[in-house]
Design an enzyme around this catalytic site. Structure first.
Site, mmCIF file in Angstrom:
data_model
loop_
_atom_site.group_PDB
_atom_site.id
_atom_site.type_symbol
_atom_site.label_atom_id
_atom_site.label_comp_id
_atom_site.label_asym_id
_atom_site.label_seq_id
_atom_site.Cartn_x
_atom_site.Cartn_y
_atom_site.Cartn_z
ATOM 1 N N HIS A 156 0.839 -1.208 0.000
ATOM 2 C CA HIS A 156 0.000 0.000 0.000
ATOM 3 C C HIS A 156 0.867 1.247 0.000
ATOM 4 O O HIS A 156 2.094 1.156 0.141
ATOM 5 C CB HIS A 156 -0.928 0.004 1.221
ATOM 6 C CG HIS A 156 -0.189 0.162 2.516
ATOM 7 N ND1 HIS A 156 0.276 -0.901 3.244
ATOM 8 C CD2 HIS A 156 0.217 1.277 3.194
ATOM 9 C CE1 HIS A 156 0.904 -0.459 4.325
ATOM 10 N NE2 HIS A 156 0.892 0.856 4.318
ATOM 11 N N HIS A 211 -6.191 -1.456 3.645
ATOM 12 C CA HIS A 211 -5.987 -0.340 2.715
ATOM 13 C C HIS A 211 -5.082 -0.762 1.566
ATOM 14 O O HIS A 211 -4.126 -1.500 1.740
ATOM 15 C CB HIS A 211 -5.447 0.918 3.400
ATOM 16 C CG HIS A 211 -4.138 0.764 4.136
ATOM 17 N ND1 HIS A 211 -3.664 -0.417 4.649
ATOM 18 C CD2 HIS A 211 -3.196 1.686 4.454
ATOM 19 C CE1 HIS A 211 -2.515 -0.212 5.232
ATOM 20 N NE2 HIS A 211 -2.198 1.050 5.132
ATOM 21 N N HIS A 257 4.754 7.357 2.431
ATOM 22 C CA HIS A 257 5.505 6.092 2.496
ATOM 23 C C HIS A 257 4.939 5.049 1.549
ATOM 24 O O HIS A 257 3.809 5.158 1.080
ATOM 25 C CB HIS A 257 5.552 5.538 3.927
ATOM 26 C CG HIS A 257 4.239 5.012 4.438
ATOM 27 N ND1 HIS A 257 3.379 5.750 5.212
ATOM 28 C CD2 HIS A 257 3.637 3.794 4.298
ATOM 29 C CE1 HIS A 257 2.328 5.023 5.529
ATOM 30 N NE2 HIS A 257 2.449 3.827 4.982
ATOM 31 N N HIS A 283 -0.351 -0.200 14.870
ATOM 32 C CA HIS A 283 -1.383 0.778 14.521
ATOM 33 C C HIS A 283 -2.707 0.313 15.132
ATOM 34 O O HIS A 283 -3.005 -0.885 15.104
ATOM 35 C CB HIS A 283 -1.614 0.838 13.014
ATOM 36 C CG HIS A 283 -0.447 1.290 12.206
ATOM 37 N ND1 HIS A 283 0.264 2.432 12.477
ATOM 38 C CD2 HIS A 283 0.110 0.786 11.088
ATOM 39 C CE1 HIS A 283 1.207 2.584 11.555
ATOM 40 N NE2 HIS A 283 1.150 1.594 10.718
ATOM 41 N N TYR A 336 8.505 2.123 10.505
ATOM 42 C CA TYR A 336 8.792 3.121 9.472
ATOM 43 C C TYR A 336 10.258 3.509 9.554
ATOM 44 O O TYR A 336 10.795 3.717 10.652
ATOM 45 C CB TYR A 336 7.964 4.393 9.678
ATOM 46 C CG TYR A 336 6.492 4.200 9.483
ATOM 47 C CD1 TYR A 336 5.924 4.236 8.218
ATOM 48 C CD2 TYR A 336 5.655 4.008 10.577
ATOM 49 C CE1 TYR A 336 4.563 4.072 8.048
ATOM 50 C CE2 TYR A 336 4.297 3.842 10.412
ATOM 51 C CZ TYR A 336 3.754 3.878 9.142
ATOM 52 O OH TYR A 336 2.410 3.716 8.981
ATOM 53 N N GLU A 378 7.623 1.440 4.844
ATOM 54 C CA GLU A 378 6.993 0.742 5.971
ATOM 55 C C GLU A 378 7.077 -0.761 5.726
ATOM 56 O O GLU A 378 6.847 -1.236 4.604
ATOM 57 C CB GLU A 378 5.515 1.141 6.099
ATOM 58 C CG GLU A 378 4.824 0.416 7.245
ATOM 59 C CD GLU A 378 3.339 0.736 7.382
ATOM 60 O OE1 GLU A 378 2.737 1.205 6.392
ATOM 61 O OE2 GLU A 378 2.792 0.495 8.461
HETATM 62 FE FE LIG Z 1 1.263 2.279 5.784
#
Ligand SMILES: [Fe+2]
Length: 308
Positions: free
Chosen positions: A154, A200, A215, A247, A256, A266
């Site tokens: 992503h 995502h 990122h 997260h 990251y 990431e």
């Molecule tokens: Fe991400």
């Protein structure tokens, strides 16, 4: 079968400042394989668990950043349908002939979102000669190395007018939005958007400067792989941004850091299964630190301020 019209973001082209050091990072540390070089010197790469010809392209440039992201759509009819809908939405499309810009790829259409980001759509792409096994398949066909990155996963894009970009991806790409973050006065600050069961395929944060990359995320299989990546980040003296951490948004486990040309990367595992009929998760802007970095609950300034 895809849940929607777009299968996944299948290709990203990145600009890198230090070509040799970045290529070493992507191959030997992240663990991608070099597929070949284009006639103009770009390098094509793929992760070991990806079937298609290549997924990442590095281009030497004076400044690091994102050239474009290309989405694979389900079939030829949908490619034309999405192109027509994109024009009707108000974004002019340009055709790129097969096997020109990207070896192994069929016809593409390119256009620019209101956020300034260039997107492409395509349907046809050759299979890699070095893809995963399909006959009585082993989990991997050669030992994964470095971070053992499974796939390109992503992107997080920063730019102006993300509410319109979100509407475009819903109405034209047929995607859905599992999670959002709104300001106190109800404006969209961030959106996590997908065309499949991943939480995502891409995310947006509202930001005044157009065409900005925050990122690129690569998927790792396990939390142990994320910890292995943390060791390799330290061993190779790469600059860490934050992590390993969790997260709350997407529920991914993550690190990251910056690769040698200054692109934030990431490494990510986990995440919930997204379904288009699930209720949308909504974050208040004053809770975003907790949403992004659940253990500390605090936003780190570099995460908001450093972009390419
Ligand atoms: Fe991400």
């Amino acid at each position: 079968m895809a849940l929607t019209q777009t299968l996944r973001p299948g290709l990203i082209q990145l600009r890198v400042l230090d070509f040799d050091k970045s290529l070493h990072f992507f191959k030997e540390i992240l663990g991608l394989d070099e597929v070949g070089r284009t006639s103009d010197g770009r390098v094509m790469l793929k992760a070991y668990d990806e079937f298609d010809h290549h997924s990442v392209v590095l281009r030497k440039a004076d400044a690091s950043g994102l050239d474009y992201v290309a989405f694979k759509v389900a079939n030829k009819e949908q490619l034309e349908e999405i192109k027509d809908k994109t024009e009707k939405f108000g974004y002019k499309t340009t055709e790129i002939a097969a096997n020109t810009e990207q070896p192994g790829f069929g016809k593409q259409y390119k256009f620019t979102l209101c956020t300034g980001h260039e997107l492409h759509i395509y349907n046809e792409v050759e299979l890699s000669k070095d893809g995963p096994m399909i006959k009585n398949p082993n989990p991997w066909h050669k030992p994964p190395r470095g971070f053992r990155a499974v796939r390109l996963d992503h992107f997080l894009l920063y730019g102006p007018g993300i509410a319109e970009a979100e509407r475009f991806l819903i109405e034209v790409f047929g995607m859905f939005v599992p999670e959002v973050c709104n300001t106190a006065d109800g404006k969209r600050l961030a959106a996590w958007i997908t065309g499949n069961n991943k939480p995502h395929d891409l995310a947006f944060v509202e930001y005044p400067k157009p065409n900005t990359l925050h990122h690129v995320g690569f998927f790792l299989q396990t939390w142990e792989d994320v910890l292995n990546a943390a060791d390799l980040i330290a061993i190779n003296h790469l600059k860490l941004d934050i992590g390993p951490t969790r997260h709350a948004i997407t529920r991914g486990l993550s690190i990251y850091f910056w690769e040698p040309s200054g692109l934030r990367i990431e490494t990510y595992c986990g995440g919930y299964t997204a379904n288009p009929d699930n209720p949308q998760r909504v974050w208040d802007a004053d809770q975003l630190g907790r949403g992004l970095f659940f253990f500390s609950g605090e936003m780190i300034p570099s995460f908001l301020e450093i972009v390419t």
